[in-house]
Design an enzyme around this catalytic site. Structure first.
Site, mmCIF file in Angstrom:
data_model
loop_
_atom_site.group_PDB
_atom_site.id
_atom_site.type_symbol
_atom_site.label_atom_id
_atom_site.label_comp_id
_atom_site.label_asym_id
_atom_site.label_seq_id
_atom_site.Cartn_x
_atom_site.Cartn_y
_atom_site.Cartn_z
ATOM 1 N N HIS B 87 0.680 -1.092 -0.171
ATOM 2 C CA HIS B 87 0.266 0.124 -0.374
ATOM 3 C C HIS B 87 0.765 1.414 -0.202
ATOM 4 O O HIS B 87 1.718 1.138 0.498
ATOM 5 C CB HIS B 87 -0.999 -0.210 1.471
ATOM 6 N N VAL B 129 1.628 -1.776 5.687
ATOM 7 C CA VAL B 129 2.781 -2.485 4.965
ATOM 8 C C VAL B 129 2.216 -3.645 3.531
ATOM 9 O O VAL B 129 2.795 -3.345 1.772
ATOM 10 C CB VAL B 129 3.892 -2.091 5.634
ATOM 11 N N GLU B 130 1.245 -4.152 3.636
ATOM 12 C CA GLU B 130 0.336 -4.939 2.095
ATOM 13 C C GLU B 130 -0.661 -3.686 1.812
ATOM 14 O O GLU B 130 -0.979 -3.756 1.097
ATOM 15 C CB GLU B 130 0.272 -6.725 2.927
ATOM 16 N N MET B 131 -1.785 -5.010 2.420
ATOM 17 C CA MET B 131 -3.286 -5.085 1.535
ATOM 18 C C MET B 131 -3.688 -3.479 1.931
ATOM 19 O O MET B 131 -4.786 -2.545 1.204
ATOM 20 C CB MET B 131 -3.614 -6.288 1.161
#
Lengths: 326, 326
Positions: B87, B129-131
């Site tokens: 993201h 920090v991912e989705m």
């Protein structure tokens, strides 16, 4: 159109249209064959290569984005964003149009700056707010390192891994992305019915003049028409000519219910809003809520069958990663 | 392992292994059936739903990222990045492991913090920090708006669109992501040969002790082993216990040639480097260039057939876009 097209148009459609009554003039079944440029004939191997390239993140500087990132075939060839997310989270300035049925358009992009899919496909990999690959040379080098050489050679002949051939293969794949058998098509062929609201909407769009531009079986005349809405000057932004001010492609209504948000600037969040705005700005008509609902019901009958795509396994070198950057 | 597993292990493999001679102890053909938790039995509809969810960008706050963005099934379940892009272009701190054959692992993640795929699948959608979806509630609301309700109900029963069931469906799909028929498997079954270099490598990894951890048909003992390499403390970062310091999952060698870069920190760019480093750090052995080449030749025989996946068409509402943010 500078390049010659072999137009294999499905004229037999007009036979079908006769099967249902009350269809306004020109409306008809989605053609099943597409125009193919003489210098890029279709073949199974080329389509398969083009499919790999369509899903190929190696065409982006980061290794994250492929054509499918913004023109997602899982979501009707679009990403449903106002403006797509690109390299380093930058956003473009125009709404990403669908790749579905794009083989039928006379020119590509909202401003028509690409005559053919072959030209269009060469843009996004190098666009700094999209895939941001530095140069054609870098894209080709990355594809070579990934192991595409033999696949290109099988399709295009010896030493044929070039940026132009990449675009040709992607275009060939995109020419397979058709969406047949919409409820409207079945209705026209006498194989099914559509709702009364949809039938009223179908008549309404003809009566008030939407279909003077959104005409024919594709529901677009494939022309560029003035849409004076917002600061984006459309074709003029490419040609610089005043006569091209605020000209934009007439988008097809095919699958329009699945490609929100709407307009070149993605400013219309819903199909209701888009219909209301178009009637007002383009036709000077204020539609009633019922008329909008009827028209939307009709537009929803234009959602066809999404193409079946086997997810491709991409060539990759053994034992090391490609050299992604940033 | 807290949850009970029904282990439908392919014991008949050992029959096959006898067909080729000179195979070091324990090595064998990739099992064809996987452990399935008693509370999440497999079904065709569940796998199909899980596949949609695996490719579903609606599980990310931006609408851009799906499981497949980092665990790309077109590139062997990985993205070949050192650390994946998430993201707003943030990057995580560990290399994304492959989802292929992940059904066989005793625990998930490099630090084993998820006992089952069902637990693992619940992590990335909410990871900032991912989705970066804000909450389970938001993820469920988005899936509902997209139109997943009926699909969940068909699989799990009435009113079953929950975050837990989402994870169950994804896990069921992931249990189908096996990669059979690697050259090594064919060799073991007496259906094909591998190169002399690969055979030397096969013997070498047994002789020097790699296979004390990378053991069995999966080439992992499914344990967590000390790998004192860098600042990341592995299991200790989860448990806080000194005894867990620098413990990391023993990764499978299956398809390892296709999943560069290597290690939890993605610091080894090539398989050659990874082999050399592991021999040195874990076994105190300095390998010759020839030994490294032989071992890599062997590891390359462990690349199987990637699973065939029909790209799913995702549910979407007609006439409006989901409410993406940022």
């Amino acid at each position: 159109m500078k390049k010659s097209l072999i137009l294999i148009s499905s004229l037999c459609l007009f036979g079908f249209s006769a099967m249902a009554t009350g269809i306004p003039d020109g409306m008809g079944v989605l053609p099943t064959t597409v125009p193919v440029p003489a210098d890029n004939p279709m073949s199974e191997a080329k389509v398969e290569l083009g499919k790999k390239l369509y899903f190929e993140p190696a065409l982006s500087r980061s290794g994250q984005f492929s054509c499918n990132s913004c023109h997602n075939l899982g979501t009707w060839g679009v990403d449903n964003q106002k403006f797509s997310i690109g390299h380093k989270w930058k956003r473009g300035g125009r709404n990403a149009p669908t790749t579905l049925n794009s083989a039928f358009w006379s020119k590509q992009f909202w401003d028509g700056r690409a005559p053919l899919l072959e030209d269009q496909a060469k843009g996004p990999p190098l666009n700094p707010v999209e895939m941001a690959t530095v140069s054609e040379k870098e894209a080709v080098a990355r594809l070579k390192e990934a192991g595409y050489g033999p696949l290109f050679n099988d399709v295009f002949g010896k030493n044929s891994l070039t940026y132009d051939n990449m675009a040709k293969a992607i275009a060939a794949f995109e020419r397979t992305l058709l969406t047949p058998n919409a409820p409207f098509d079945k209705f026209v062929r006498g194989e099914g019915d559509i709702s009364k609201a949809a039938k009223r909407g179908m008549q309404k769009v003809a009566d008030i003049g939407c279909t003077s531009c959104h005409s024919g079986p594709l529901f677009t005349n494939n022309e560029f028409v003035n849409f004076n809405y917002g600061e984006d000057t459309g074709v003029k932004s490419v040609t610089g000519k005043d006569e091209d001010d605020h000209l934009f492609r007439v988008q097809s209504w095919r699958n329009v219910a699945m490609t929100a948000p709407y307009f070149h600037d993605g400013s219309a969040a819903t199909l209701d809003e888009a219909v209301q705005t178009m009637a007002k700005v383009q036709l000077g008509t204020k539609l009633s809520k019922k008329d909008v609902a009827d028209i939307v019901a009709f537009l929803e009958t234009l959602t066809g069958e999404a193409p079946e795509v086997a997810f491709p396994v991409l060539p990759r070198p053994a034992g090391h990663a490609l050299n992604w950057r940033d």
